[in-house]
Design a protein around this motif. Structure first.
Motif, PDB file in Angstrom:
ATOM      1  N   LEU A   1      12.579 -15.911   7.676  1.00 14.41           N
ATOM      2  CA  LEU A   1      11.376 -16.524   7.118  1.00 14.41           C
ATOM      3  C   LEU A   1      11.305 -16.318   5.617  1.00 14.41           C
ATOM      4  CD1 LEU A   1       8.820 -15.243   9.780  1.00 14.41           C
ATOM      5  CD2 LEU A   1       9.885 -17.497   9.697  1.00 14.41           C
ATOM      6  N   SER A   2      11.537 -15.077   5.194  1.00 14.86           N
ATOM      7  CA  SER A   2      11.482 -14.733   3.760  1.00 14.86           C
ATOM      8  C   SER A   2      12.528 -13.679   3.460  1.00 14.86           C
ATOM      9  CB  SER A   2      10.095 -14.209   3.371  1.00 14.86           C
ATOM     10  OG  SER A   2       9.087 -15.168   3.609  1.00 14.86           O
ATOM     11  N   THR A   3      12.921 -13.626   2.197  1.00 12.92           N
ATOM     12  CA  THR A   3      13.952 -12.690   1.755  1.00 12.92           C
ATOM     13  C   THR A   3      13.515 -12.014   0.467  1.00 12.92           C
ATOM     14  OG1 THR A   3      15.693 -14.095   2.697  1.00 12.92           O
ATOM     15  CG2 THR A   3      16.376 -12.443   1.080  1.00 12.92           C
ATOM     16  N   ALA A   4      13.758 -10.720   0.387  1.00  5.30           N
ATOM     17  CA  ALA A   4      13.516  -9.963  -0.848  1.00  5.30           C
ATOM     18  C   ALA A   4      14.669  -8.997  -1.050  1.00  5.30           C
ATOM     19  CB  ALA A   4      12.189  -9.211  -0.785  1.00  5.30           C
ATOM     20  N   SER A   5      14.925  -8.661  -2.298  1.00  4.02           N
ATOM     21  CA  SER A   5      15.954  -7.672  -2.632  1.00  4.02           C
ATOM     22  C   SER A   5      15.324  -6.572  -3.468  1.00  4.02           C
ATOM     23  CB  SER A   5      17.111  -8.315  -3.404  1.00  4.02           C
ATOM     24  OG  SER A   5      17.806  -9.250  -2.604  1.00  4.02           O
ATOM     25  N   LEU A   6      15.549  -5.321  -3.057  1.00  5.59           N
ATOM     26  CA  LEU A   6      15.050  -4.207  -3.846  1.00  5.59           C
ATOM     27  C   LEU A   6      15.872  -4.078  -5.122  1.00  5.59           C
ATOM     28  CD1 LEU A   6      14.330  -1.435  -1.178  1.00  5.59           C
ATOM     29  CD2 LEU A   6      12.915  -3.368  -1.903  1.00  5.59           C
ATOM     30  N   PRO A   7      15.252  -3.603  -6.203  1.00  7.12           N
ATOM     31  CA  PRO A   7      15.995  -3.444  -7.457  1.00  7.12           C
ATOM     32  C   PRO A   7      17.162  -2.474  -7.298  1.00  7.12           C
ATOM     33  CG  PRO A   7      13.622  -3.281  -7.818  1.00  7.12           C
ATOM     34  CD  PRO A   7      13.824  -3.265  -6.344  1.00  7.12           C
TER      35      PRO A   7
ATOM     36  N   ILE B   1       9.376   3.248  -3.646  1.00  8.70           N
ATOM     37  CA  ILE B   1       8.781   2.567  -2.505  1.00  8.70           C
ATOM     38  C   ILE B   1       8.223   1.239  -3.003  1.00  8.70           C
ATOM     39  CG2 ILE B   1       7.033   2.669  -0.695  1.00  8.70           C
ATOM     40  CD1 ILE B   1       7.127   5.762  -1.030  1.00  8.70           C
ATOM     41  N   THR B   2       8.711   0.144  -2.443  1.00  9.22           N
ATOM     42  CA  THR B   2       8.281  -1.188  -2.856  1.00  9.22           C
ATOM     43  C   THR B   2       7.307  -1.752  -1.831  1.00  9.22           C
ATOM     44  OG1 THR B   2      10.394  -1.597  -3.969  1.00  9.22           O
ATOM     45  CG2 THR B   2       9.041  -3.514  -3.448  1.00  9.22           C
ATOM     46  N   LEU B   3       6.167  -2.251  -2.315  1.00  4.15           N
ATOM     47  CA  LEU B   3       5.200  -2.922  -1.461  1.00  4.15           C
ATOM     48  C   LEU B   3       5.398  -4.423  -1.602  1.00  4.15           C
ATOM     49  CD1 LEU B   3       1.927  -0.841  -2.058  1.00  4.15           C
ATOM     50  CD2 LEU B   3       3.842  -0.414  -0.484  1.00  4.15           C
ATOM     51  N   LEU B   4       5.643  -5.085  -0.474  1.00  3.20           N
ATOM     52  CA  LEU B   4       5.969  -6.504  -0.445  1.00  3.20           C
ATOM     53  C   LEU B   4       4.866  -7.272   0.272  1.00  3.20           C
ATOM     54  CD1 LEU B   4       9.661  -5.972   0.650  1.00  3.20           C
ATOM     55  CD2 LEU B   4       8.938  -6.703  -1.626  1.00  3.20           C
ATOM     56  N   ASP B   5       4.433  -8.363  -0.343  1.00  4.74           N
ATOM     57  CA  ASP B   5       3.431  -9.221   0.279  1.00  4.74           C
ATOM     58  C   ASP B   5       3.958  -9.744   1.616  1.00  4.74           C
ATOM     59  OD1 ASP B   5       2.372 -12.223   0.622  1.00  4.74           O
ATOM     60  OD2 ASP B   5       0.856 -11.034  -0.413  1.00  4.74           O
ATOM     61  N   LYS B   6       3.116  -9.713   2.639  1.00 10.55           N
ATOM     62  CA  LYS B   6       3.580 -10.080   3.973  1.00 10.55           C
ATOM     63  C   LYS B   6       3.930 -11.557   4.110  1.00 10.55           C
ATOM     64  CE  LYS B   6       1.545  -6.413   6.762  1.00 10.55           C
ATOM     65  NZ  LYS B   6       0.714  -6.074   7.935  1.00 10.55           N
ATOM     66  N   ILE B   7       3.328 -12.408   3.317  1.00  9.89           N
ATOM     67  CA  ILE B   7       3.538 -13.844   3.485  1.00  9.89           C
ATOM     68  C   ILE B   7       4.898 -14.284   2.961  1.00  9.89           C
ATOM     69  CG2 ILE B   7       2.690 -16.136   2.853  1.00  9.89           C
ATOM     70  CD1 ILE B   7      -0.125 -14.970   2.797  1.00  9.89           C
ATOM     71  N   GLY B   8       5.252 -13.893   1.756  1.00 12.28           N
ATOM     72  CA  GLY B   8       6.499 -14.364   1.168  1.00 12.28           C
ATOM     73  C   GLY B   8       7.409 -13.266   0.662  1.00 12.28           C
ATOM     74  N   LEU B   9       7.074 -12.000   0.957  1.00 12.22           N
ATOM     75  CA  LEU B   9       7.845 -10.837   0.506  1.00 12.22           C
ATOM     76  C   LEU B   9       7.936 -10.754  -1.021  1.00 12.22           C
ATOM     77  CD1 LEU B   9      10.800 -10.463   3.051  1.00 12.22           C
ATOM     78  CD2 LEU B   9       8.597  -9.293   3.017  1.00 12.22           C
ATOM     79  N   ARG B  10       6.895 -11.228  -1.689  1.00 13.29           N
ATOM     80  CA  ARG B  10       6.844 -11.042  -3.139  1.00 13.29           C
ATOM     81  C   ARG B  10       6.482  -9.589  -3.447  1.00 13.29           C
ATOM     82  NH1 ARG B  10       4.560 -15.968  -2.020  1.00 13.29           N
ATOM     83  NH2 ARG B  10       2.544 -14.944  -1.696  1.00 13.29           N
ATOM     84  N   THR B  11       7.088  -9.041  -4.469  1.00 11.33           N
ATOM     85  CA  THR B  11       6.818  -7.654  -4.838  1.00 11.33           C
ATOM     86  C   THR B  11       5.408  -7.537  -5.393  1.00 11.33           C
ATOM     87  OG1 THR B  11       9.142  -7.205  -5.303  1.00 11.33           O
ATOM     88  CG2 THR B  11       7.513  -5.729  -6.290  1.00 11.33           C
ATOM     89  N   ALA B  12       4.580  -6.730  -4.736  1.00 13.27           N
ATOM     90  CA  ALA B  12       3.198  -6.522  -5.168  1.00 13.27           C
ATOM     91  C   ALA B  12       3.073  -5.270  -6.020  1.00 13.27           C
ATOM     92  CB  ALA B  12       2.273  -6.421  -3.951  1.00 13.27           C
ATOM     93  N   GLN B  13       3.751  -4.211  -5.613  1.00 12.21           N
ATOM     94  CA  GLN B  13       3.717  -2.950  -6.353  1.00 12.21           C
ATOM     95  C   GLN B  13       5.024  -2.209  -6.122  1.00 12.21           C
ATOM     96  OE1 GLN B  13       0.239  -0.410  -5.750  1.00 12.21           O
ATOM     97  NE2 GLN B  13      -0.943  -2.153  -5.008  1.00 12.21           N
TER      98      GLN B  13
END
Length: 391
Positions: free
Chosen positions: A16-22, A48-60
């Motif tokens: 559904l969505s993809t994110a990569s940690l720095p 610790i990365t906080l990712l938005d549940k909808i699109g895995l955008r980095t929030a904090q």
């Protein structure tokens, strides 16, 4: 050992969505907060990365721990607070409760001599926090704090285990604690017992190093327990820690109706009433695929295993962490490739599944479906682990 094919077996090859940690860090632990997924990175990042549940955008991005962040846990009502709190442990000897709004530590609990901590949890009432230490100077401790007065541990249990303590999990009552260790032992103990010699109520000896474990009480009157070893064996235990099953999780394999799945390792387990025997077992392949298998009767070593879903092609290499967000029917995976992915979580087939639904699934095994709400294709992947073989 055969692995049965669920009538509703699916292979999902599009996340559904993809994110990569720095950085090129492993994703070691995942947990679900109210609005975010939290993912911890391996050293040297430890963040610790906080990712938005909808699109895995980095929030904090929270700073994590000075030395390896070892475990994440979401706690409801910690210390009397009404909101959910992110709890983390680290090899810097600290358990931290994070304030998402300020991006700072709200409560910090520290082990004596800054002993490395490998795992953490909090009681169901939120008034007791525990952590397990690594072996240090021939000692390993289960530590306890009151989060309302976190300056020093309330007590420690040093005779429960004799090696790294790899898992600590409270049950549905705030006093009963499950723990597992590299010494091969699992224990149930009274967290409120001051005399550590009287604290342990039951002990089970597996005879091999235990890497993870937990409760398996969904839908049952008496709790059971699961364990995983460093040798990729899976254990299942009674409420008094009698061993009911000891299986090499790599042995159940699928070679049926032109499809193949072979397990390389166990990722983790999830306690749920949606799965037979109340436990969903997630396994992985070295290529980066993950699968969900269940057992019809975990108390019987000969009971068959069933494969329900395969999530393929999202990761490259080992899948290190997995999270089933039942509230949103989403599976979250984290890998050694630094990726965090979300996937559609199909409904599990059980004996209670309606017959017409099963018939619909079986009639078109090669069809490609797209979930309009989440844009997920469900087709057999041509990769190694589950594939349509040529005739």
């Amino acid at each position: 050992m055969s692995l049965h094919r669920s009538p509703s077996l699916k292979s999902i090859d599009r996340p559904l969505s993809t994110a990569s940690l720095p950085g090129s860090n492993y994703v070691l632990s995942l947990t679900s907060l109210d609005n975010f997924y939290a993912a911890s990175a391996s050293s040297p990042s430890n963040k610790i990365t906080l990712l938005d549940k909808i699109g895995l955008r980095t929030a904090q991005i929270l700073p994590g721990h000075e030395e390896a962040t070892t475990y994440l846990r979401t706690i409801s009502g910690l210390g009397g607070y009404t909101r959910s709190t992110l709890l983390s442990s680290g090899r810097d000897g600290c358990v931290k409760a994070w304030d998402e709004r300020s991006r700072m530590v709200g409560i910090q609990m520290m082990a004596a001599d800054r002993r490395p901590l490998l795992c953490c949890d909090a009681s169901s009432d939120g008034f007791l926090v525990t952590a397990g230490t690594a072996l240090h100077n021939e000692d390993a401790f289960v530590l306890f704090w009151d989060p309302r007065n976190p300056a020093a541990p309330l007590r420690s249990h040093g005779s429960t285990h004799s090696d790294d303590i790899t898992a600590v999990h409270f049950g549905q009552t705030p006093d009963l604690l499950f723990s597992a260790s590299s010494d091969g032992l699992i224990s149930l103990s009274n967290a409120y017992e001051v005399d550590e010699d009287e604290a342990v109520t039951y002990v089970g000896n597996w005879g091999c190093s235990i890497s993870q474990g937990g409760w398996a009480h969904a839908g049952s009157k008496k709790p059971n327990f699961w364990t995983a070893s460093d040798m990729e064996t899976f254990g299942y235990w009674s409420n008094e820690l009698d061993r009911l099953q000891d299986t090499d999780i790599r042995h159940p394999s699928l070679h049926d109706q032109g499809q193949t799945w072979v397990t390389d390792y166990l990722i983790g387990c999830h306690c749920t009433t949606k799965a037979e025997s109340g436990l969903a077992v997630f396994v992985g392949s070295n290529e980066g695929d993950a699968a969900l298998i269940t057992n019809s009767n975990l108390a019987s070593p000969g009971a068959p295993w069933t494969i329900h879903t395969v999530w393929a092609g999202g990761h490259v290499g080992i899948v290190r962490s997995i999270l089933w967000d039942e509230n949103h029917d989403v599976l979250v995976t984290g890998g050694e490739d630094s990726k965090v992915l979300t996937w559609r979580m199909p409904e599990l087939y059980t004996s209670n599944t309606q017959e017409e639904d099963v018939t619909m699934q079986v009639d078109s095994p090669n069809s490609k479906r797209v979930w309009e709400d989440m844009d997920v294709s469900e087709v057999a992947s041509p990769g190694k682990r589950i594939r349509r073989e040529s005739s």
